[in-house]
Structures are given as structure tokens and as C-alpha cells.
Design an enzyme around this catalytic site. Structure first.
Site, PDB file in Angstrom:
ATOM      1  N   TYR A 159       0.839  -1.204   0.000  1.00 14.04           N
ATOM      2  CA  TYR A 159       0.000   0.000   0.000  1.00 14.04           C
ATOM      3  C   TYR A 159       0.877   1.259   0.000  1.00 14.04           C
ATOM      4  O   TYR A 159       0.678   2.166  -0.807  1.00 14.04           O
ATOM      5  CB  TYR A 159      -0.933  -0.008   1.215  1.00 14.04           C
ATOM      6  N   LYS A 172       1.218   4.095  -3.038  1.00 10.10           N
ATOM      7  CA  LYS A 172       0.833   5.497  -2.852  1.00 10.10           C
ATOM      8  C   LYS A 172       2.022   6.429  -3.091  1.00 10.10           C
ATOM      9  O   LYS A 172       1.855   7.531  -3.609  1.00 10.10           O
ATOM     10  CB  LYS A 172       0.229   5.694  -1.459  1.00 10.10           C
TER      11      LYS A 172
END
Ligand SMILES: NC(=O)c1ccc[n+]([C@@H]2O[C@H](COP(=O)([O-])OP(=O)(O)OC[C@H]3O[C@@H](n4cnc5c(N)ncnc54)[C@H](O)[C@@H]3O)[C@@H](O)[C@H]2O)c1
Length: 243
Positions: A155, A159
Site C-alpha cells: 500500500y 501510494k
């Protein structure tokens, strides 16, 4: 700032931040396309906006599929003639313990969050270059800036990648009147994070963020208010990360 006659596509538009963004942009006059893998949920969001007198349409998209993303952009262009705003908001969270993170999970999160943002930006950029105008807003995350508080590296890396991708598209789009920026939310209360036990007292502003807090930053970056801003990241984190 009025967004009348503008066409805005919001991926993951059925979710918390996506639907709040659709609400605000349509309230400012934009026609919004709520694109989501869950078409039923997207229809509910669109119907609620239409009931408020707004222009809103639901479309199904799977950010993992290039064909699906290209189809979304082509259909919006064909039906509505243009794309003024793209909000790359669709995303999935991952919170596996570091050493248990399977490569399949890594691939899935990267495919939806980062590769999907690339595919949709590329498809919309073609339309915007032709128009010689447009705004792309990517929803990154504070996790991508500080390595993640409660999330795993797939994650955070996806990002962080989005922040860099946004800069690359900003450099490319600048010559064509296309602005590309990122928003990095901190701890925002949505279905993605509800029940996780995030502590409001840990946030300098003393509360968790709302989807509407993020939507306001997206609106700023989607509107002419930000015409001289490109390649940057706006932090919406209540002061959790100051840089
Ligand atoms: N909630 C937070 O604290 C927080 C913080 C930082 C960043 N973000 C980011 O904000 C964005 C929106 O998150 P949210 O909090 O509103 O969560 P959410 O789960 O409410 O919304 C995410 C939406 O993306 C859609 N989606 C998932 N996979 C998809 C796919 N393959 N194709 C198309 N749509 C897909 C989901 O159906 C859902 O409607 C995400 O990118 C998330 O990573 C959220």
C-alpha cells in the site's frame, strides 16, 4: 468557482471519499461520472445526486483491466464530449504483517492503486491533450510519504508511486494546459478504515478526517482556483505529518 459544463470522472466514486467528491463537484455544477467496480453502489450514489437535481451517471470500471479503463474513458468522451477532470481515487487498503505479505497481494494492490492510476491518467491525458485543458487529481496517501502507520508496504509503495507518477504526468501535461496534482489524506473515517481504532487524539487538529475534508482539496485542485499549481501534493491529514 463554478464547474458548470465540466465533465468530471471519479474512479472509486461509490466509496467514501469518491462519493463525497462527486457530491461537491456536482454541487459546484460539474456533470459527474461515478466509476466503480461495484456498479450497484455507483448507481446508488448517482441516483442520490440526480435526486438533488445534479447531473450524475454511474459506470462500471475495473482498474485492474486496461480494456475496462480505456472503455470508461472512451465511453465518457463519446457520451459527454470531453473530460475536464479525472479524479484517480479507486484504491484498496492492505495491512498484512510485513513478513507475511504474499506476492499475489503485492501485485493486486499495485495493480489497482498504482497501475490503475497510470492507465486511467494515460487514457484521460490523451483526451485532455486534444482539448488543451484538463485537471487530474490523484488520491495518494500520507502512508506513501511516511512508510505507513497501520498499513503494509504494498500500500505505501503504491501510494508513493502515485505521488511520483503524478509529477511525471504533470511535467508532460504542462505543455498542453493539463494540471496534475495529488492529495495525500491522513486518517480519514470511511469504510476503508472504520473500526480500525484510529485515535483522534493522535491528530494535532484533534479529530479524524472526513471524506468531505478530502473532497474540498480535490475540488480546489479540480477548479480554476489551482490553475498555476501542478505536480504538487496537498496534505489533508490534520497536522499528523508536517513537512
Ligand atoms: N480512508 C482513509 O483513511 C484514506 C487515507 C489515505 C488515502 N485513502 C485513499 O482514498 C481513496 C478512497 O478511499 P476511501 O477511504 O473512500 O475507501 P472506500 O473503500 O470507501 O472507497 C474505495 C472505492 O474504490 C473502489 N474500488 C476498489 N477496487 C476497485 C477496482 N479494481 N476498480 C474500480 N474501483 C475499485 C471500491 O469499490 C470503493 O468504492 C483510496 O485510494 C484510498 O487508498 C484513504
Amino acid at each position: 468557482m463554478d464547474l458548470t459544463n465540466q465533465v468530471a470522472v471519479i474512479t472509486g466514486g461509490a466509496g467514501g471519499i469518491g462519493s463525497a467528491t462527486a457530491d461537491l463537484l456536482s454541487e459546484r455544477g460539474a456533470l459527474v461520472v461515478i466509476a466503480d467496480i461495484h456498479l450497484g453502489n455507483a448507481k446508488k450514489v448517482a441516483d442520490a445526486l440526480v435526486n438533488k437535481g445534479r447531473q450524475a451517471f454511474a459506470m462500471e470500471v475495473n482498474m485492474m483491466s486496461e480494456e475496462s479503463v480505456e472503455g470508461l474513458v472512451a465511453t465518457v468522451k463519446e457520451k459527454h464530449g470531453r473530460i475536464d477532470v479525472l479524479v484517480n481515487n479507486a484504491g484498496v487498503l492492505s495491512a498484512e504483517p510485513m513478513l507475511d505479505l504474499a506476492v499475489e497481494q503485492w501485485d493486486r494492490v499495485m495493480d489497482i492503486n498504482l497501475r490503475g492510476t497510470f492507465l486511467c491518467s494515460k487514457a484521460a491525458m490523451r483526451v485532455m491533450v486534444e482539448q488543451k485543458s484538463g485537471k487530474i487529481v490523484n488520491i495518494a496517501s500520507m502512508a506513501g510519504q511516511l512508510g505507513g502507520l497501520k498499513v503494509s508496504p504494498d500500500y505505501t509503495a503504491s501510494k508513493a508511486g502515485i505521488i511520483s507518477l503524478g509529477k511525471a504526468f504533470a511535467r508532460y501535461g504542462a505543455a498542453y494546459g493539463v494540471n496534475v496534482n495529488n492529495v495525500a489524506p491522513g486518517l480519514i473515517e470511511t469504510d476503508m478504515t472504520r473500526g480500525r481504532g484510529d485515535d483522534p487524539a493522535s491528530v494535532p487538529l484533534g479529530r479524524l478526517g472526513t471524506a468531505e475534508d478530502v473532497a474540498k482539496a480535490v475540488y480546489f485542485l479540480a477548479s480554476p482556483l489551482s490553475d498555476y499549481i501542478t505536480g504538487t501534493t496537498i496534505d489533508v491529514n490534520g497536522g499528523l505529518l508536517m513537512r
